[in-house]
Design an enzyme around this catalytic site. Structure first.
Site, PDB file in Angstrom:
ATOM      1  N   SER A 145     -73.318  17.710  51.548  1.00 55.33           N
ATOM      2  CA  SER A 145     -72.593  19.695  50.939  1.00 55.33           C
ATOM      3  C   SER A 145     -73.991  19.192  49.889  1.00 55.33           C
ATOM      4  O   SER A 145     -73.764  18.516  49.305  1.00 55.33           O
ATOM      5  CB  SER A 145     -72.202  19.898  51.371  1.00 55.33           C
ATOM      6  OG  SER A 145     -71.840  21.352  50.363  1.00 55.33           O
ATOM      7  N   TYR A 158     -62.966  18.232  49.254  1.00 56.13           N
ATOM      8  CA  TYR A 158     -64.293  18.958  49.854  1.00 56.13           C
ATOM      9  C   TYR A 158     -65.676  17.927  50.034  1.00 56.13           C
ATOM     10  O   TYR A 158     -66.235  17.447  50.705  1.00 56.13           O
ATOM     11  CB  TYR A 158     -64.664  19.723  50.335  1.00 56.13           C
ATOM     12  CG  TYR A 158     -65.552  20.368  51.606  1.00 56.13           C
ATOM     13  CD1 TYR A 158     -65.777  20.252  53.062  1.00 56.13           C
ATOM     14  CD2 TYR A 158     -67.039  20.774  50.744  1.00 56.13           C
ATOM     15  CE1 TYR A 158     -66.999  20.510  53.533  1.00 56.13           C
ATOM     16  CE2 TYR A 158     -68.018  20.956  52.105  1.00 56.13           C
ATOM     17  CZ  TYR A 158     -67.806  21.010  53.250  1.00 56.13           C
ATOM     18  OH  TYR A 158     -69.005  20.874  54.000  1.00 56.13           O
TER      19      TYR A 158
END
Length: 256
Positions: A145, A158
């Site tokens: 990400s 996350y």
């Protein structure tokens, strides 16, 4: 034009919606027999139906990858059974994103996010790579990400899991590459699901202002990168994280 993945098999985790679905569909269009996996039977059937209508091959396996080794091994075994004993391409896409700050994250949430985002792909890779090696080679593609390297105020938990997956990408490339298994990753930027209501603004659009793309991305862009990494076109690519983010992490953002 020849299909780049003709005769190969693939397992894509978390592939009943959004990026995972796009990857599964794209791999199948290139000739791969794909196992779609996720927790929703209806969504899984819809993805398989789409692939088959397009002339591809796909099966669905219901899987709740909670981070236990048993859950990952069970999925690996079911996928291997459906794919006649072998998985050539593993895409570790499954992940969850709790919109919590560090002060509001409890221990249960911490363990659940690391279980799904890190432990599940770790043990799934552990379960499938030995057979790839025995078969003479294979491909593992992880999903990272952009916020693993360009921090945002919400999402520390996350982003740390995605940082772990990008690190595992390099470590596994070193560990498995000499044995014929290529390991790489795709790092998506702000991607809007096709299911998003176009009548309302997506919050991610603000983050893309001033970038070269100037807008959020579509899941198909991530899928195209995954197809490349899965194919022989990327035969000389090992331990790389490909940013597919509209320039968000690599280019200075101009205020607009």
């Amino acid at each position: 034009m020849a299909q780049r993945l003709q005769g190969r098999t693939a397992l894509v985790t978390g592939s009943t919606s959004n990026i995972g679905r796009a990857i599964a569909v794209a791999l199948a269009k290139e000739g791969a027999h794909v196992v779609v996996s996720g927790r929703d039977d209806a969504r899984g059937a819809a993805v398989v139906g789409q692939i088959c209508e397009d002339g591809g091959r796909a099966d669905f396996v219901r899987a709740d990858l909670d981070g236990t080794a048993a859950a990952s091994r069970a999925l690996a075994e079911q996928a291997q059974d459906l794919l006649h004993g072998r998985v050539d391409i593993l895409v570790n896409n499954v992940g969850i994103y709790p919109p919590a700050t560090t002060p509001t994250t409890d221990e249960e949430t911490f363990d659940r996010v690391y279980g799904v985002n890190v432990k599940a792909p770790f043990f799934l890779t552990q379960a499938l790579v030995p057979a790839m090696i025995s078969a003479g080679g294979g491909v593992v593609i992880n999903l990272g990400s952009w916020i693993a390297r360009l921090a945002v105020p919400v999402g520390a938990l996350y982003s740390s899991t995605k940082g772990a997956m990008e690190t595992l990408t390099r470590a596994w490339a070193a560990e498995f590459g000499p044995q014929g298994v290529r390991v790489n990753a795709v790092s998506p930027g702000v991607v809007v699901s096709p299911d998003w209501d176009t009548a309302t603004d997506h919050p991610g659009e603000v983050m893309m202002r001033g970038t070269p793309a100037g807008r959020s991305g579509h899941p198909d862009a991530i899928a195209a990168a995954a197809v490349y990494l899965a194919s022989d076109d990327a035969a000389f690519v090992h331990g790389t994280v490909i940013d597919v983010d509209g320039g968000r992490t690599g280019v200075a953002v101009v205020a607009v």
